[in-house]
Write a protein that holds these residues in place. Sequence first.
Motif, PDB file in Angstrom:
ATOM      1  N   SER A   1     -61.339 -68.986  -0.056  1.00 36.36           N
ATOM      2  CA  SER A   1     -60.365 -69.815   0.687  1.00 36.36           C
ATOM      3  C   SER A   1     -59.655 -69.012   1.763  1.00 36.36           C
ATOM      4  CB  SER A   1     -59.335 -70.414  -0.276  1.00 36.36           C
ATOM      5  OG  SER A   1     -58.543 -69.369  -0.822  1.00 36.36           O
TER       6      SER A   1
ATOM      7  N   GLY B   1     -62.574 -68.434   6.892  1.00 41.32           N
ATOM      8  CA  GLY B   1     -63.889 -69.063   6.995  1.00 41.32           C
ATOM      9  C   GLY B   1     -64.027 -70.251   6.052  1.00 41.32           C
TER      10      GLY B   1
ATOM     11  N   GLU C   1     -57.628 -67.382  -5.234  1.00 40.99           N
ATOM     12  CA  GLU C   1     -56.250 -67.567  -4.748  1.00 40.99           C
ATOM     13  C   GLU C   1     -56.070 -69.045  -4.454  1.00 40.99           C
ATOM     14  OE1 GLU C   1     -56.723 -65.056  -1.438  1.00 40.99           O
ATOM     15  OE2 GLU C   1     -56.231 -63.224  -2.528  1.00 40.99           O
TER      16      GLU C   1
ATOM     17  N   THR D   1     -53.358 -63.270   7.391  1.00 40.39           N
ATOM     18  CA  THR D   1     -53.407 -61.795   7.445  1.00 40.39           C
ATOM     19  C   THR D   1     -52.742 -61.173   8.686  1.00 40.39           C
ATOM     20  OG1 THR D   1     -55.653 -62.000   8.301  1.00 40.39           O
ATOM     21  CG2 THR D   1     -55.421 -61.445   5.970  1.00 40.39           C
TER      22      THR D   1
ATOM     23  N   VAL E   1     -65.279 -66.188  -8.784  1.00 39.60           N
ATOM     24  CA  VAL E   1     -66.742 -66.296  -8.792  1.00 39.60           C
ATOM     25  C   VAL E   1     -67.303 -65.040  -9.456  1.00 39.60           C
ATOM     26  CG1 VAL E   1     -68.811 -66.439  -7.342  1.00 39.60           C
ATOM     27  CG2 VAL E   1     -66.709 -67.614  -6.638  1.00 39.60           C
TER      28      VAL E   1
ATOM     29  N   HIS F   1     -68.744 -57.474   0.397  1.00 42.67           N
ATOM     30  CA  HIS F   1     -68.393 -58.048  -0.908  1.00 42.67           C
ATOM     31  C   HIS F   1     -69.558 -57.795  -1.873  1.00 42.67           C
ATOM     32  CE1 HIS F   1     -67.239 -60.850  -4.005  1.00 42.67           C
ATOM     33  NE2 HIS F   1     -66.076 -61.005  -3.401  1.00 42.67           N
TER      34      HIS F   1
ATOM     35  N   ASP G   1     -66.234 -62.623   7.405  1.00 43.86           N
ATOM     36  CA  ASP G   1     -66.461 -61.191   7.193  1.00 43.86           C
ATOM     37  C   ASP G   1     -67.676 -60.887   6.325  1.00 43.86           C
ATOM     38  OD1 ASP G   1     -64.178 -60.969   8.628  1.00 43.86           O
ATOM     39  OD2 ASP G   1     -63.024 -59.852   7.125  1.00 43.86           O
TER      40      ASP G   1
ATOM     41  N   PRO H   1     -65.641 -59.031  12.910  1.00 42.52           N
ATOM     42  CA  PRO H   1     -65.044 -59.719  11.756  1.00 42.52           C
ATOM     43  C   PRO H   1     -63.562 -60.001  11.978  1.00 42.52           C
ATOM     44  CG  PRO H   1     -65.301 -57.389  11.284  1.00 42.52           C
ATOM     45  CD  PRO H   1     -65.773 -57.579  12.681  1.00 42.52           C
ATOM     46  N   THR H   2     -63.251 -61.095  12.634  1.00 41.41           N
ATOM     47  CA  THR H   2     -61.834 -61.429  12.866  1.00 41.41           C
ATOM     48  C   THR H   2     -61.572 -62.873  12.444  1.00 41.41           C
ATOM     49  OG1 THR H   2     -61.966 -62.406  15.072  1.00 41.41           O
ATOM     50  CG2 THR H   2     -61.907 -60.001  14.977  1.00 41.41           C
ATOM     51  N   ALA H   3     -60.285 -63.174  12.297  1.00 38.67           N
ATOM     52  CA  ALA H   3     -59.890 -64.521  11.885  1.00 38.67           C
ATOM     53  C   ALA H   3     -60.276 -65.538  12.960  1.00 38.67           C
ATOM     54  CB  ALA H   3     -58.382 -64.540  11.638  1.00 38.67           C
TER      55      ALA H   3
ATOM     56  N   TYR I   1     -49.342 -65.994  17.359  1.00 36.94           N
ATOM     57  CA  TYR I   1     -49.589 -66.055  15.916  1.00 36.94           C
ATOM     58  C   TYR I   1     -48.735 -67.115  15.227  1.00 36.94           C
ATOM     59  CZ  TYR I   1     -52.997 -62.371  16.026  1.00 36.94           C
ATOM     60  OH  TYR I   1     -54.144 -61.665  16.284  1.00 36.94           O
TER      61      TYR I   1
HETATM   62  C1  LIG Z   1     -54.099 -56.683   7.278  1.00 40.09           C
HETATM   63  C2  LIG Z   1     -55.059 -57.483   8.102  1.00 40.09           C
HETATM   64  C3  LIG Z   1     -54.676 -57.924   9.371  1.00 40.09           C
HETATM   65  C4  LIG Z   1     -55.552 -58.661  10.145  1.00 40.09           C
HETATM   66  N1  LIG Z   1     -55.130 -59.087  11.368  1.00 40.09           N
HETATM   67  C5  LIG Z   1     -55.945 -59.871  12.102  1.00 40.09           C
HETATM   68  C6  LIG Z   1     -55.503 -60.366  13.353  1.00 40.09           C
HETATM   69  O1  LIG Z   1     -54.397 -60.067  13.782  1.00 40.09           O
HETATM   70  N2  LIG Z   1     -56.343 -61.188  14.057  1.00 40.09           N
HETATM   71  C7  LIG Z   1     -57.597 -61.524  13.586  1.00 40.09           C
HETATM   72  O2  LIG Z   1     -58.302 -62.292  14.252  1.00 40.09           O
HETATM   73  N3  LIG Z   1     -58.043 -61.040  12.408  1.00 40.09           N
HETATM   74  C8  LIG Z   1     -57.250 -60.231  11.655  1.00 40.09           C
HETATM   75  N4  LIG Z   1     -57.696 -59.738  10.461  1.00 40.09           N
HETATM   76  C9  LIG Z   1     -59.070 -60.017  10.028  1.00 40.09           C
HETATM   77  C10 LIG Z   1     -59.162 -61.394   9.353  1.00 40.09           C
HETATM   78  O3  LIG Z   1     -58.174 -61.532   8.361  1.00 40.09           O
HETATM   79  C11 LIG Z   1     -60.535 -61.556   8.722  1.00 40.09           C
HETATM   80  O4  LIG Z   1     -61.523 -61.360   9.699  1.00 40.09           O
HETATM   81  C12 LIG Z   1     -60.654 -62.952   8.138  1.00 40.09           C
HETATM   82  O5  LIG Z   1     -59.727 -63.106   7.088  1.00 40.09           O
HETATM   83  C13 LIG Z   1     -62.062 -63.200   7.602  1.00 40.09           C
HETATM   84  O6  LIG Z   1     -62.092 -64.444   6.967  1.00 40.09           O
HETATM   85  P1  LIG Z   1     -63.067 -64.697   5.727  1.00 40.09           P
HETATM   86  O7  LIG Z   1     -62.893 -66.120   5.340  1.00 40.09           O
HETATM   87  O8  LIG Z   1     -64.425 -64.222   6.038  1.00 40.09           O
HETATM   88  O9  LIG Z   1     -62.545 -63.728   4.582  1.00 40.09           O
HETATM   89  P2  LIG Z   1     -61.139 -63.667   3.867  1.00 40.09           P
HETATM   90  O10 LIG Z   1     -60.086 -64.251   4.732  1.00 40.09           O
HETATM   91  O11 LIG Z   1     -60.991 -62.274   3.392  1.00 40.09           O
HETATM   92  O12 LIG Z   1     -61.305 -64.647   2.626  1.00 40.09           O
HETATM   93  C14 LIG Z   1     -62.093 -64.342   1.507  1.00 40.09           C
HETATM   94  C15 LIG Z   1     -61.730 -65.315   0.409  1.00 40.09           C
HETATM   95  O13 LIG Z   1     -62.620 -65.153  -0.676  1.00 40.09           O
HETATM   96  C16 LIG Z   1     -61.881 -65.097  -1.887  1.00 40.09           C
HETATM   97  N5  LIG Z   1     -62.667 -64.341  -2.857  1.00 40.09           N
HETATM   98  C17 LIG Z   1     -63.196 -63.096  -2.718  1.00 40.09           C
HETATM   99  N6  LIG Z   1     -63.870 -62.754  -3.831  1.00 40.09           N
HETATM  100  C18 LIG Z   1     -63.768 -63.782  -4.691  1.00 40.09           C
HETATM  101  C19 LIG Z   1     -64.260 -64.033  -5.995  1.00 40.09           C
HETATM  102  N7  LIG Z   1     -65.019 -63.142  -6.654  1.00 40.09           N
HETATM  103  N8  LIG Z   1     -63.959 -65.211  -6.581  1.00 40.09           N
HETATM  104  C20 LIG Z   1     -63.200 -66.144  -5.923  1.00 40.09           C
HETATM  105  N9  LIG Z   1     -62.717 -65.980  -4.683  1.00 40.09           N
HETATM  106  C21 LIG Z   1     -62.996 -64.808  -4.076  1.00 40.09           C
HETATM  107  C22 LIG Z   1     -60.594 -64.409  -1.478  1.00 40.09           C
HETATM  108  O14 LIG Z   1     -59.595 -64.643  -2.444  1.00 40.09           O
HETATM  109  C23 LIG Z   1     -60.326 -65.102  -0.152  1.00 40.09           C
HETATM  110  O15 LIG Z   1     -59.718 -66.344  -0.370  1.00 40.09           O
HETATM  111  C24 LIG Z   1     -56.843 -58.979   9.658  1.00 40.09           C
HETATM  112  C25 LIG Z   1     -57.226 -58.549   8.387  1.00 40.09           C
HETATM  113  C26 LIG Z   1     -56.346 -57.812   7.610  1.00 40.09           C
HETATM  114  C27 LIG Z   1     -56.770 -57.362   6.228  1.00 40.09           C
END
Ligand SMILES: Cc1cc2nc3c(=O)[nH]c(=O)nc-3n(C[C@H](O)[C@H](O)[C@H](O)COP(=O)(O)OP(=O)(O)OC[C@H]3O[C@@H](n4cnc5c(N)ncnc54)[C@H](O)[C@@H]3O)c2cc1C
Length: 434
Positions: free
Chosen positions: A10, A13, A39, A45, A79, A270, A304, A319-321, A385
């Motif tokens: 959650s 992505g 979560e 983030t 998971v 991961h 990511d 890998p960004t939000a 933001y």
């Molecule tokens: C401190 C920080 C600051 C950042 N600042 C920026 C910024 O300013 N601008 C920007 O564009 N990007 C920023 N980023 C990068 C951005 O947060 C990531 O690129 C983005 O969150 C990727 O999204 P995602 O959905 O792939 O992964 P995530 O957002 O990491 O989500 C992964 C999800 O999977 C869940 N999960 C993982 N493993 C399991 C499991 N085994 N069982 C159940 N659930 C699980 C987690 O709980 C989470 O909900 C930042 C990252 C960090 C850490």
Amino acid sequence: MKKRILILGSGFGGLYTALELDRTIARDADIEVTLVSRENYILFTPMLHEVAASDIDLTHIVNPIRKMLKRVNFFHAGVCSIDLQAKTVRVTHSPGDHPHDLPWDHLVLALGCTTNFFGLPGLEETAFTMKSLGDAIRVRNHLIESLEAADFECAAGQRDELLCVVVAGGGFSGVETIAGINDFLRESTRWYNHLTRDQIRVVLVHPGDVILPELGERLGAYAQKKLAERGVEIRVKTRVKAVFEDSIELSDGARIQTRTLIWTAGTAPHPLVGALPCQTDRGRVSVDEYLQAIGAPGVWALGDCANVPDPATGKPYPPTAQHAIRQGKVLARNIAASIRGGAMRPFRFRTLGLLAAIGRRSGVANILGFQFSGFIAWFLWRGIYLSKLPRVEKKARVALDWLLDLFFSKDLVQFQTHHSQTVKSAEQRMVARD
Ligand SMILES: Cc1cc2nc3c(=O)[nH]c(=O)nc-3n(C[C@H](O)[C@H](O)[C@H](O)COP(=O)(O)OP(=O)(O)OC[C@H]3O[C@@H](n4cnc5c(N)ncnc54)[C@H](O)[C@@H]3O)c2cc1C
């Protein structure tokens, strides 16, 4: 028979895929969409360092999933394994971590990445990380604990290590974290009778030539200069070589007395995703331009944990939000097209901008190729933001925190979660011993 779409994770992505499906095919009777995550919220983030540095309240940068989705089911669970052959995912949840096997017709992998400790002995056990809300709360509590401990006469001999913070990694997360922490610690000393601003030591260790390499040399050098003016010691071309309980050793031979090492120096794939029997590249799932996993029909990946090709550069998208959010919308439409028929849309996106807050109302930013620094970049950081933070309620709460920050100093309350009975029993044991 219903078509089952299962989304894992959650974060940006997973949630934005779910939101788009919620708006579109999740309303159809023959479709069932389930989002699974350990979560029950989405963490924003980009503002995480503000929680660690006590700038904003602990829960203002997280949004509960259940208030965001109407038709998509949410399952709060971890998971454990993914079976691509049997098309099931094993999850466990409370009470007692009991298991469920969830079947799927379309599986969306959005599990993000983990921290890379590069196999350095003791690092994972000793260092703080900055990825989750829990991480930021732990850092904040630890900083306050260190100030409290250092204030007492009996800690006079340990003040150096208690009041020294080292952040490893000069990327966005490391720089924003150290900038916030530096301001927080130095400002907070005025509430501690035996501490002064000069006793605080804050060190940023970065392996490259200049910090914030993604923003280019000019803005990186500007950030470095501003941080140095405020007392942050910046050690470029340096790595952490060894970690001990009360000190760290650097690659240039220096040893720093500290009990606080914050590790933002690398990400790792991961573990569940890297082990899947489909095409992967350095532990990330390789997908085509429609975000379908290569070699695994019915599996999609983004954010990511995915390796999404950028046709403009020939490299994967960063890998960004901002990428994960847009991939989520495209991926949801492509799943709908693959179920209902119709043309799928390729994912194409150009990074709009990169921004970093570097403390004391200053920042650095590159937006559509235009560079900004100082107050204007900081103002842009806040404005952009705040507009991206999901839900009006949380926007209002953060805006209020920032407004009150103009009039009041940062909060020093430790967020303790001990059971009161445990504390009482410990106190009773001490009394009995005396
Ligand atoms: C401190 C920080 C600051 C950042 N600042 C920026 C910024 O300013 N601008 C920007 O564009 N990007 C920023 N980023 C990068 C951005 O947060 C990531 O690129 C983005 O969150 C990727 O999204 P995602 O959905 O792939 O992964 P995530 O957002 O990491 O989500 C992964 C999800 O999977 C869940 N999960 C993982 N493993 C399991 C499991 N085994 N069982 C159940 N659930 C699980 C987690 O709980 C989470 O909900 C930042 C990252 C960090 C850490």
